[in-house]
Design a protein around this motif. Sequence first.
Motif, PDB file in Angstrom:
ATOM      1  N   ARG B  98       5.944   9.354 -26.945  1.00 33.42           N
ATOM      2  CA  ARG B  98       5.429   8.884 -25.656  1.00 33.42           C
ATOM      3  C   ARG B  98       5.701   7.394 -25.434  1.00 33.42           C
ATOM      4  N   ARG B 126     -10.050  11.401 -20.696  1.00 40.13           N
ATOM      5  CA  ARG B 126      -9.239  10.178 -20.757  1.00 40.13           C
ATOM      6  C   ARG B 126     -10.126   8.939 -20.697  1.00 40.13           C
ATOM      7  N   ARG B 130     -10.228   5.991 -23.353  1.00 39.85           N
ATOM      8  CA  ARG B 130     -10.087   4.581 -22.943  1.00 39.85           C
ATOM      9  C   ARG B 130     -11.250   3.742 -23.481  1.00 39.85           C
ATOM     10  N   ASN B 131     -12.457   4.273 -23.360  1.00 46.34           N
ATOM     11  CA  ASN B 131     -13.611   3.499 -23.843  1.00 46.34           C
ATOM     12  C   ASN B 131     -13.556   3.308 -25.349  1.00 46.34           C
ATOM     13  N   LEU B 133     -10.998   3.049 -27.199  1.00 46.81           N
ATOM     14  CA  LEU B 133      -9.937   2.100 -27.580  1.00 46.81           C
ATOM     15  C   LEU B 133     -10.103   0.740 -26.909  1.00 46.81           C
ATOM     16  N   GLY B 142       0.046  -1.557 -21.080  1.00 48.25           N
ATOM     17  CA  GLY B 142      -0.862  -1.216 -19.996  1.00 48.25           C
ATOM     18  C   GLY B 142      -1.761  -0.043 -20.336  1.00 48.25           C
ATOM     19  N   TYR B 143      -1.674   0.455 -21.562  1.00 50.59           N
ATOM     20  CA  TYR B 143      -2.560   1.471 -22.161  1.00 50.59           C
ATOM     21  C   TYR B 143      -2.264   2.919 -21.778  1.00 50.59           C
ATOM     22  N   HIS B 144      -1.694   3.144 -20.590  1.00 53.42           N
ATOM     23  CA  HIS B 144      -1.497   4.506 -20.081  1.00 53.42           C
ATOM     24  C   HIS B 144      -0.811   5.396 -21.130  1.00 53.42           C
ATOM     25  N   ALA B 145       0.276   4.902 -21.699  1.00 53.59           N
ATOM     26  CA  ALA B 145       1.034   5.717 -22.661  1.00 53.59           C
ATOM     27  C   ALA B 145       0.224   5.961 -23.936  1.00 53.59           C
ATOM     28  N   ILE B 147      -3.056   6.198 -24.125  1.00 54.07           N
ATOM     29  CA  ILE B 147      -4.058   7.229 -23.805  1.00 54.07           C
ATOM     30  C   ILE B 147      -3.372   8.598 -23.805  1.00 54.07           C
TER      31      ILE B 147
END
Lengths: 795, 161
Positions: B98, B126, B130-131, B133, B142-145, B147
């Motif tokens: 990813r 999700r 997110r919380n 991490l 940007g975190y999306h990948a 998650i």
Amino acid sequence: MGKETQINLLDRPNSYVGRILSRDAAKRAVAGRGRYTDDIMPHRTLHAAFVRSPYGHAKILSIDIKAAQEHPGVALVMTGEELSEMCTGPWVGTLVCFEGMKSAPQNPMAVDRACWQGEPVVMVVASSRAVAEDACELVSVHYEELPVVVDKEAALDPEIPIIHPELGDNLAFEKTIETGDVEKATSEADIVIEDTFTFGRHTAVSLEPRALLAEFDPGTDRLTIHTSSQCPHMIQAVFARTLGVPEHNVRIVAPDVGGSFGLKIHTFGDEVATTAASIKLGRPVKFIADRLESFATDIHARENRVKGRIAVTKDGIITSMDIDIRSGAGAYSQYPRTSVFEANQILNITGGPYAHQNYRATTQVVYLNKVPTSQYRAVGHPIGNSVGESLVDQAADACGIDPVEFRRLNVMRDDSYPRTSAAGIEMQDLSHQKCLETLVAEMNYDSLRTEQAAYRKKGIQRGIGIAAFIKGTAPGPSGYYGAGGAPIATQDACTVKLEPSGGILCMVGVTDQGQGVDTVMGQITAATIGTPIDSVRVIEGDTDAVPYGGGTYASRATAIGGEATYQAALSLRKEILEIAGALLQADIDALDIVNGNIVNKGDTVSRISLAEIGRIGHFQVSELPNHIQPVLSATHRFRLRDALYIFTNGIQGAYVEVDIDTGFIKLLNHWVVEDCGRVINPQLADEQVRGGCVQGLGGALYEECVYDSAGQLQNATLADYLTPMAGEMPDINVSHIQTHTGVSELGAKGVGESGTGAAPAVVMNAVNDAIRPFGGKITSQPMSPTIILEALGKI
Amino acid sequence: MSEITMEITLTVNSEKITKTVPVRQHLVDFLRMELGLTGSHLGCEHGVCGACSIRVNNAVVRGCLMLAVQADGADVVTVEGLTETKEIEDLQKNFVERNAMQCGYCTPGMLVTAAELLRTTKPISRDDIRNHLSGNFCRCTGYHAIIDAVETTINNRLKGR
């Protein structure tokens, strides 16, 4: 080989170009096998720590280093004056392309006077960083505090002290451009909107801090520096020239780089000092900035105030824009890239997506007793886009026209290129209209407006933002660095070689900091030559191994380095086919290379493999006719010819919720449609955009280097300087329009900064959309809860 | 002033180790400089960024906020240990596929923290990922990948893959 054949190499079925492939560096990273500068620990390495000015501005009356020198484990204590004696001269951070620009000479460590809090004053080199820090505490420096200049608005007032009296004032640079007749257009307009915008200071906050390991060999006068850098050849030139070591004796290696974002295209005095210590001691010396040093000495950026004005007809046609910029630099202009690019880019790009032909921009960059400013990801664009797009939204609102429709009326038409923007920039191959319509579809814009209205009825305030943008990528030699006189290559280079095994080595001057530059170059090479990706190895980040290049900055790696790689691979392919043609007694135009084998065109049956060509070309050369002397290596360079940049474009959308009681902003959704030309690896391009967006969102919402009136940085820890974390950030939807640039055969433009450039603009427009019914308006970033509540008149 | 030292014995990645360490040395400096385990990184040295996250006695801790001497007798696991035991092989594979990292500097800490979630017996949203991490700073992705990669790993484990 005709051009059509070349392009087909990239576009044919199963091409590696346009495909998602994993990065080798990622495989190492997940196993903890990354190798960053601080992971390299040669025997007998010493460690540098610095005594830094605790004052924003102070005269150095005396320095007593005796106790530090006597501390067990200390190898060297060096003052700024001693270091300056080892240097060829101070730096002056000006470029001739910025007419009238001035900056004071800057020593790598302060001599007689410190001009910002954090400026290095004394270096201690010891057996460990801990011991070096112990000894720093034994250095006694007596200062006399001098008045500071910290307010950019007041910096040119007559009663304000002048930081460098020899300059005559605190003005670094001023410039005005005008196209058309702004005053006439404004006086004749139906609607004129004026506003003032302010932007806080940011810094890059790369997770790996600045890092340098210098190893000087006194026997051979050779200097090797491992450093976390984007631009090894620039570091080579600057460090060699500053310290008087022949450039060809200096090897710069950038191993894994733990984030860069423009920070690591710069040169810093403490790094020069560390290198000088290695030269003086003949031992490896390492300097790793800690987080406090990062905040107090890494370049800062973005501190600007912009007054803007837009003039429109009642039908919603923009007739004119004008802006006035006051940009707050630091105590010196950063050498060698200067501290004036940001203001210059705001001037270049504000209102850049639109077709109006009256534009005026004025900028003044002033010196302050703060950390020097310089290039940080998307230089100037977050500011120019925020100003331009806010004015556009305000104008749309005044006309009673939906912001999407307003942009439809005003963006440059896709069929209107090449053309010149109102700022005088040549534009070609852009796609504002396609991007806008794609965004509207991706956002499901009309439904989102309906949803927003439904939430309003329930007392929930949501906002929708739109922000179009242009982005200058891949600067050419006619512009700033080349013409400006800096030792920074704007062209770039690639060497590809066929090895005896049939494997391909690809050495590039551009560098990777995790974007996947090496993967992308491998994909271009494999696709062009016609060989499996596994047989290609890409080498970057070592001046002893790669052809001279500029490295990675300004979204140039794929656009410039990619074209050099493509051309080099084409040449090697041609030589391979010539050798194959001789061996097979075949017409080379009838041959092709597929999957590492030379085949008849249209066929996949191997007639001879690349490994055979490699073996014969290196060892059994007698099998070849006398007129063929194999080289099996090709080097190409590529530069932009006339263009200043390869401009790209795109548009972003944001959906936010504002709690009007607390001022908190929740980011619900985010969209980006951008046009970076040919996409080599869709996943890597998407991730550049996503990461870039979040960096922009951080600046828009949280980040600011806060100084007090004495020039003291108030929040130099990661607990106090807020960065975006996973919990607050949204998923980001990314789409690409691929309008190939006409300046290269590859057709790729830059992509790395497009997210950052417009994310602050779109989220500010979304927040303003949410609070507009309450009479609130935000024109200041970061948009803290306090700013929101002030705008709403609640505090 | 001579350096005050103390002998400690601890288990690091299943290996028993006895070393004399400066009492002021924090655990990650010990792992990196004394044991050559450079997978754990230092980003802030004040417990905010999470790059130094490691496992101590089965709990994720900030290695920069713990002294090496405090780890006397402890069981310490770093990203190198998690790699050798293949405990998070699927998570690592999904991170690579990813592209859930760019520069890779946050990645070891991110993996150690995310590994805690893999023991779940029910799906995790999700937002909850997110919380979980949100104490690990990543400047690149940007975190999306990230998650996505964690979510895929959890879902595959719940499906028994």
